[in-house]
Design an enzyme around this catalytic site. Structure first.
Site, short mmCIF file in Angstrom:
data_model
loop_
_atom_site.label_atom_id
_atom_site.label_comp_id
_atom_site.label_asym_id
_atom_site.label_seq_id
_atom_site.Cartn_x
_atom_site.Cartn_y
_atom_site.Cartn_z
N GLY A 10 7.02 -11.51 -6.42
CA GLY A 10 7.17 -10.41 -7.37
C GLY A 10 8.20 -9.41 -6.90
O GLY A 10 8.39 -9.19 -5.71
N ARG A 71 8.71 -17.92 -7.85
CA ARG A 71 7.57 -18.27 -7.00
C ARG A 71 7.66 -19.71 -6.48
O ARG A 71 6.68 -20.27 -6.01
CB ARG A 71 6.26 -18.03 -7.75
CG ARG A 71 6.08 -16.58 -8.19
CD ARG A 71 4.64 -16.21 -8.47
NE ARG A 71 4.58 -14.85 -9.00
CZ ARG A 71 4.48 -13.75 -8.23
NH1 ARG A 71 4.39 -13.85 -6.93
NH2 ARG A 71 4.46 -12.54 -8.79
N ASP A 102 3.48 -13.10 1.61
CA ASP A 102 2.86 -14.06 2.50
C ASP A 102 3.31 -15.48 2.21
O ASP A 102 3.55 -16.27 3.13
CB ASP A 102 1.33 -13.94 2.34
CG ASP A 102 0.62 -14.55 3.53
OD1 ASP A 102 0.87 -14.09 4.66
OD2 ASP A 102 -0.16 -15.50 3.32
N THR A 125 5.69 -6.63 -0.10
CA THR A 125 4.61 -6.68 -1.08
C THR A 125 4.34 -5.27 -1.54
O THR A 125 4.25 -4.36 -0.73
CB THR A 125 3.31 -7.26 -0.52
OG1 THR A 125 2.24 -6.88 -1.41
CG2 THR A 125 2.97 -6.72 0.85
N ILE A 126 4.23 -5.12 -2.83
CA ILE A 126 3.95 -3.81 -3.37
C ILE A 126 2.53 -3.38 -3.00
O ILE A 126 2.23 -2.19 -2.94
CB ILE A 126 4.15 -3.85 -4.92
CG1 ILE A 126 4.44 -2.46 -5.41
CG2 ILE A 126 2.98 -4.47 -5.63
CD1 ILE A 126 5.68 -2.36 -6.20
N ASP A 127 1.68 -4.36 -2.69
CA ASP A 127 0.27 -4.08 -2.43
C ASP A 127 0.00 -3.56 -1.02
O ASP A 127 -1.12 -3.16 -0.72
CB ASP A 127 -0.56 -5.35 -2.67
CG ASP A 127 -0.67 -5.71 -4.14
OD1 ASP A 127 -0.35 -4.86 -4.99
OD2 ASP A 127 -1.08 -6.85 -4.44
N ASP A 129 -0.36 -5.13 1.73
CA ASP A 129 -1.42 -5.86 2.42
C ASP A 129 -0.93 -6.97 3.34
O ASP A 129 -1.64 -7.94 3.59
CB ASP A 129 -2.43 -6.41 1.40
CG ASP A 129 -1.81 -7.34 0.36
OD1 ASP A 129 -0.59 -7.57 0.44
OD2 ASP A 129 -2.54 -7.82 -0.51
N ARG A 171 -4.71 -6.91 -6.10
CA ARG A 171 -5.63 -8.02 -6.34
C ARG A 171 -6.62 -8.20 -5.21
O ARG A 171 -7.79 -8.48 -5.41
CB ARG A 171 -4.86 -9.33 -6.50
CG ARG A 171 -4.03 -9.33 -7.74
CD ARG A 171 -3.54 -10.71 -8.08
NE ARG A 171 -2.74 -10.55 -9.29
CZ ARG A 171 -2.36 -11.55 -10.07
NH1 ARG A 171 -2.70 -12.79 -9.77
NH2 ARG A 171 -1.65 -11.32 -11.13
N ARG A 267 -11.69 6.51 -21.81
CA ARG A 267 -10.54 5.68 -22.17
C ARG A 267 -10.03 4.98 -20.90
O ARG A 267 -10.33 5.41 -19.79
CB ARG A 267 -9.41 6.55 -22.72
CG ARG A 267 -9.72 7.27 -24.00
CD ARG A 267 -9.58 6.33 -25.20
NE ARG A 267 -9.73 7.06 -26.45
CZ ARG A 267 -10.91 7.34 -27.02
NH1 ARG A 267 -12.04 6.94 -26.44
NH2 ARG A 267 -10.96 7.98 -28.17
N HIS A 273 3.06 -3.38 -15.14
CA HIS A 273 4.41 -3.56 -14.63
C HIS A 273 5.13 -2.25 -14.31
O HIS A 273 6.09 -2.25 -13.55
CB HIS A 273 5.24 -4.36 -15.65
CG HIS A 273 4.75 -5.75 -15.83
ND1 HIS A 273 5.04 -6.76 -14.94
CD2 HIS A 273 3.94 -6.29 -16.76
CE1 HIS A 273 4.46 -7.87 -15.34
NE2 HIS A 273 3.78 -7.62 -16.46
N GLN A 275 4.33 -0.08 -12.40
CA GLN A 275 4.18 0.22 -10.98
C GLN A 275 5.21 -0.46 -10.08
O GLN A 275 5.32 -0.13 -8.91
CB GLN A 275 2.79 -0.19 -10.49
CG GLN A 275 1.68 0.60 -11.09
CD GLN A 275 0.34 -0.12 -10.97
OE1 GLN A 275 -0.36 0.03 -9.98
NE2 GLN A 275 0.01 -0.91 -11.98
N ARG A 276 5.92 -1.44 -10.59
CA ARG A 276 6.78 -2.19 -9.68
C ARG A 276 8.26 -2.07 -9.98
O ARG A 276 9.08 -2.59 -9.21
CB ARG A 276 6.36 -3.64 -9.59
CG ARG A 276 6.47 -4.45 -10.83
CD ARG A 276 5.95 -5.89 -10.59
NE ARG A 276 6.16 -6.34 -9.24
CZ ARG A 276 5.21 -6.84 -8.44
NH1 ARG A 276 3.99 -6.98 -8.88
NH2 ARG A 276 5.49 -7.23 -7.23
#
Lengths: 344, 344, 344, 344
Positions: A10, A71, A102, A125-127, A129, A171, A267, A273, A275-276
Site C-alpha cells: 500500500g 502486491r 512485511d 507501513t502506515i500502521d 507495526d 488491521r 453516527r 483512503h 489516511q494514506r
C-alpha cells in the site's frame, strides 16, 4: 554502481522522500539508480527507468510513490523468482533497495538468503507495526489527518449532541487509533490488541451525558474485534468463524451498539483512503529522507541483507532476517496512558 | 494530595496537553491540582486556581499555555525563594510540577536540592535542545509550520527566479533549521553548530542557476554565526565583540551577502513568532499528553527531583540534576544527511 | 431591546461568527441578546442564556454552533406555536433572529406573517442552495475540505492505478460536488441537476487510461440520480419507486458500475460529516460575521420579516417571503465550465 | 487558431488555474496555446513553449506561475513595442491572453487600442484592488494564510500577555488587512483608506487590559499611513515628503508606538512573501479556472479588447478600457463592519 529501487504494498506518505534520498546519495557517490515499476512486478519484468537528481527533484512533497506499487510476490510463482534474477542480471544491477512492508521485505530477505542477491530493505507501513524500527514513515501523516478529522467531527457532534464513531486503519495493530484518539481527545478507543469492553465504553459515554457533556468521540481501529450482539445491522461487516467482526464495518457496528445500548444518537465515519494519501508531514519527510539516505549508504558500504531503521533518534541498520515475520503491536503502556482519559 | 503546576519561559504548542494530562492522572488518583499563574511568578506570589477535569477538558488543541508564562527566576532575588517556600506552604502543596526550559528546570532542581521541595520537571523548548530527552514537544509543530512556509515560498521563488532566505528560530541549536530545511527541500542550511561556509553556499546557488534551476531556498537558524562582510547593510543584526552577527538579522544579512556575491535577486523572510503559536500537531499533542501523564504518575509515586523524558518510544524519568545545564546541540550526522542535498 | 437568537437544522462552519456578529452589534447599541438552545426547541420551551461580548469573544474560530441545533418545527404541532409565542412574551423579547435553512426560515416567515412576530432570518446551508443570496456560509469551508481530501486521494489513486469515487454532500443541489470537483481537478462530476450519463463518464475514464493516465477521480453528489444496473451490489443505496438510487450509496454504486464497465480497479470514499465540521475558512468567518452584523442592524432598524443576504459584495436584506420555498440549484453554465475538463 | 498567454507582475495563487483553464478550452476547440515566458518580456522576445493538455494537467494545485513573471512593460521602451508586434507576427499568434494587474492589463489595452492586437485580459492582484471585478483570485488564499497566522499568534500573545501587530500586504488598498483582521478577530485594523487614529487604537487596547483581556491583535496594511511620532525607531520605514511612513516598516512602527503609549509589551510580525505563495484555496482554484475558461471562450468568440471578470456569481466580460487605471479601494461599509469589534 547501478542500483534498482522499488516500492511494494500500500502507498504511504514519505515513499518519495525515501526514493529521492537514496537517489541523491548514490548519485553523489557516482552511482546510477533504476526505478523499477510497481513493486516486485517491475523487478520480475525488468521494467525500469533511470532516476536522476533532475527527475526526483520535485517529489519530496508529493504523496504516494512515483514508482507505482503492487502486491505482487515473486515467491507465489516459482518462475517469477527466476525471471526476477534474470532481469536483475540483464539490467546490470549491483544492488536492489526494496521499500515495503512485511511482505515486500520478506521477499528481499529470501532473495538475499536464497540467491545472495544484494538486497537492502526500508521499512514502510502506515500502521506503524513493523519490528526493529521505532516508527515507520507515513504514520505521522496519518495520525495528523485522523486528528484533524476528529477536530472537525467534535464540533458537529457537540452541536447535535451526538456520539461519533471514527473508524481508522489498523488491521492488526492499534497504533493509529490509539495515537489519533489521544491526539483528538477521544472519549474511548478500541484497538485489536485490547479485548473490547462494550459495557465499559457505554458507561463512559452515559456518565459524560449525565455530567452534561452531551456528545462523545469514539475511535476504533478497523481491526478491533467486536462480538456482534443480536439485532445490530451492519452493511459491510464480515463475521468470522468465531462469530467476531474482524475487518470492515467496525465503525458502523460500534455506532449501532452504542445507539441501542445508550439511547444516544450515534453516527460513524470511515476515514479509509483519506489516511494514506497526500503530502507528507515534516516528520515523515525527514524520516523518509534519512531512511533513503541511510539505504543509499548501506549500498555504498555493501552491507546487504540489511534494513535501515529508526532507533531513538538515530538511523541504524538491522538484519532483514531479524525484522521480518514479527508484528510490532501496540505497547499496552501506551493504551494505558490513553485510558486515563476514558472518564467524564 | 495537592499539586501545584506551572509553565515557565517561552510558550510552546503542547503545554496545555501536559497540563491536561497531569490534571487527569492526579484527578483519577483522587488528588487536586492548583495552576500557578505565569511561571515562577505565580509560585512566588502563591497565585493559583484549581484545575479540574472540567476546566481542562477543552484545552488539548489550544496553543500556548492557559497558565500564562514569564521568565521570572526566584533565584535572582533571595527574598523570592523565601516567598515561594512560604506560598508553597500556605497553599498546602504536596508537590510542584514545573514545565519549562533549562532555566525553569534549573530552578526546580535547586529547590529540590536546597529545600527538599517536591519538584517534578517536564522539559519544554521549541528548539529541541534540552538534554536527556530525545525530542521536546512543540518542536514538531514548529518544523511543520516552517515546512509549510517553505512550501509556499518555493513557488513564489520559482515564479520570480529568486532566492529566498528563511530565518528560523534556534539561538543555540540548529534542530529547527536542519529538520525544517530537510523537510522543505532547502538548497542550503545554516546552523549555529557548523561553521558557515559562505562560499560553498554561493557555489551551490550559482551551480543550480547554471543548471537551469533559477531559484533557491536557504534556511538559516537565527543563531547561525556569520562574519559580516564589508558593505552589507542589516537593520537588526547585532555584531558581538568578535565581529560576529549572533542574534537577529541573520536572514537579512545572508540574503544581502548572497545577492551581492551571486548577483541573483534574493529576499528574506523571518518566521519569528509564527513558529511557536497555534494548535499543536498530533505528535506534540501525544508527546505532551504522555509527558503530563508521566509527570502526574511521578507525583503519585513520590519520585521527586526527577524529570519526565522521551527515550526511544518510552516515557522515562531522569534526575533533574542530570538534565539541566547542558545543551543538546544538533547531531552532526543529521546535518551531514541534510548536506547530501546541497548540490544541483 | 432584548433579542432572541437561535440556530436550526444541520450545523455549519460560520454559525458562531453570525452569533458573535449579532451579539456585538446589538450590544454596541445597548441591547441584550438571549441565546435560545437547540433551534426552535429552545424558542418553544423558552430556554435561553444571555449572550455577552465576554462569552462570545472566543467562538469565531469554532465550528458548529454554541447554541446547539435541532430539526424541531413548531408548525408540526399547533400547541408548539402557542408555547413559542408565550415564551417570547415571557422572556420579554423584542425580536428574534433565526439562523437556518429553508425549514427554519420558513417558520420565521410564518411567525412574522401569522403573528406579527419580529423575526429576522439569516440563511444557512452547507449545500449553498438557498435563494436570494449569492453564497451561504459554510459552503466555502466545505469545498476546501473536499478539495484537500481529493488532493490526498489523487496520489493514492495514482500510485495504485485506481479510480476513486468521492461522494460529497448535496441532496438536491450539486454546488459542493461541482465546485469541489473543479477545485480538485476531477475527471468527471455527477450532480442531481444534470442527467447522469454513465457511458460518457466511462468513456472519459477509459480514454484517460489509453492515454497513459492510469488513474482517475470522480466526484458525485449524494443526490445524483443513478439508474441502477443489473448486478451491482450496494449496501446503503435506497432505490425509490421509480427505480432510482436517490440518497445514500451513490459513491459505492458509481464505483461498482465503473469497475464493471471499464475493468479498472475502483474505490469509493464518503466524506460525510467531515464536510460540515471544524473551524471555518476565512471566507466563511467574514461572510458569517457580516451577516451577523447585518442581522443585528436589521433588528436595530426594526426591519422585520426580512432576511440578510449576500449579493455581489454587499450585504443586503430581502423579504423572508421571497427567500423561502425555492431551491437555488446549480447554474448549468457552471457545470458546463467544469465539463470542459471531462476529457483526456 | 494559435493563442499566446502570459502572466505579468507579482505572482499569485491561481495563476496556473487560469492558464490550465484557457489551454483546455482552446484545446477543446481545436486551437493551440503558446506560453510566453516571464510576462511581456517573453512577448517582446517571442520566447514561448507550447502548452498542452498534458503539460498543464498537474498544475492546478501549484502556486505561482509555470510561465514565470516579470515587471517588464514594453511601453517603457518604444523599440519593445515594435519587437513585440514582430514576435506576435513571427509566432503566428491569432490572439494574446494577458493575465496580470493594472500595469499588465494597461499594456494589453494599449496594444488593442494602438495596434488592434487581439488582446484579452484576465485580472490578477493579490490585493483585490482591481476595478470591474468583484474579487480577484489569490486574494482568498492570502486572507486564509493571514488568518491562520493570526490564529497562531493569538495563543502566543495570550500566553505572554502581549500585543502583536501583524503587517499584511496592501500598498494602496486595505482589503487583505480588513478581511484577514475580521476573520482573525483583530482588535484593531489599520488600512490605507481610513485615516489612522492612534489614540482610538490605544484606547481599545488599554480598555481590553482593564477588562482583564491581557493581550491583543492589531492588523495593519503595509500601506497604512502613520504620522511618525518623536522617538520611535524603525528600521525599514520610509518617510515620505509629507512626513508619513508609507511603505515598509508599518508593523514595526505601530508596535513601537503602542508599546510607548500603553506600556504593554508589543511585538510585530511581517507576513510578507508568505501571503502570496503556495497552493491556492478552493475559492481561488475555482475562480481561476472559470476565468481561464472564460478567457478562452472570449478568444474563440473573437471578443478582443475585453477582460474576463467576476460579477456576483457570474463570469462576465468588460472592456479593458473600463477596467484599467482605477483602483478599487476598500468599501468603507466593510471597514465599518469590522470596526464594530474594536471594543472590549
Amino acid at each position: 554502481m547501478k542500483v534498482g529501487i522499488l516500492t511494494g504494498g500500500g502507498d504511504c506518505p514519505g515513499l518519495n522522500a525515501v526514493i529521492r534520498g537514496a537517489v541523491r546519495v548514490i548519485g553523489n557517490a557516482g552511482g546510477e539508480v533504476i526505478g523499477l515499476q510497481r513493486g516486485w512486478r517491475g523487478a520480475i519484468d525488468g521494467i525500469g527507468t533511470p532516476l536522476t537528481l533532475e527527475n526526483t527533484a520535485d517529489i519530496l512533497w508529493k504523496g504516494g510513490t512515483i514508482l507505482g506499487s503492487s502486491r505482487t510476490n515473486p515467491y507465489k510463482n516459482p518462475d517469477d523468482v527466476k525471471k526476477l534474477l534474470a532481469s536483475y542480471e540483464r539490467l546490470g544491477l549491483d544492488a536492489l533497495i526494496a521499500i515495503g512492508g512485511d511482505d515486500t521485505l520478506g521477499v528481499a530477505n529470501k532473495l538475499y538468503n536464497d540467491h545472495k542477491l544484494n538486497t537492502i530493505g526500508c521499512p514502510k507501513t502506515i500502521d506503524n507495526d513493523l519490528s526493529c524500527t521505532d516508527v515507520t514513515f507515513g504514520f505521522d501523516t496519518s495520525i495528523n489527518i485522523c486528528m484533524e478529522s476528529i477536530d472537525r467531527l467534535r464540533t458537529t457532534a457537540e452541536s447535535h449532541q451526538r456520539i461519533i464513531v471514527v473508524e481508522t486503519m489498523g488491521r492488526h495493530a492499534g497504533w493509529i487509533a490509539c495515537e489519533a484518539g489521544m491526539a483528538g481527545s477521544a472519549d474511548y478507543i478500541l484497538v485489536p490488541e485490547i479485548k473490547v469492553d462494550i459495557e465499559a465504553m457505554c458507561n463512559v459515554l452515559k456518565k459524560r451525558r449525565e455530567a452534561g457533556k452531551m456528545w462523545g468521540i469514539v475511535v476504533a481501529s478497523e481491526g478491533a474485534v467486536i462480538a456482534p450482539e443480536e439485532g445490530y445491522v451492519t452493511s459491510n461487516a464480515k463475521v468470522d468463524d468465531f462469530g467476531h467482526v474482524s475487518l470492515g464495518g467496525v465503525g458502523e457496528l460500534v455506532a449501532s451498539i452504542i445507539e441501542k445500548r445508550t439511547g444516544i444518537e450515534t453516527r460513524h465515519v470511515i476515514l479509509g483512503h483519506l489516511q494514506r494519501g497526500g503530502t507528507p508531514s515534516a516528520y515523515d519527510r525527514v524520516l523518509g529522507t534519512r531512511l533513503g539516505v541511510g539505504a543509499g549508504r548501506l549500498v555504498i558500504a555493501k552491507k546487504f541483507g540489511r534494513m535501515v531503521a529508526l532507533q531513538g533518534t538515530s538511523i541504524v541498520d538491522v538484519a532483514l532476517q531479524d525484522a521480518v515475520g514479527k508484528l510490532k503491536t501496540l505497547d499496552p503502556a501506551f493504551y494505558q496512558d490513553a485510558a486515563e482519559f476514558f472518564t467524564v
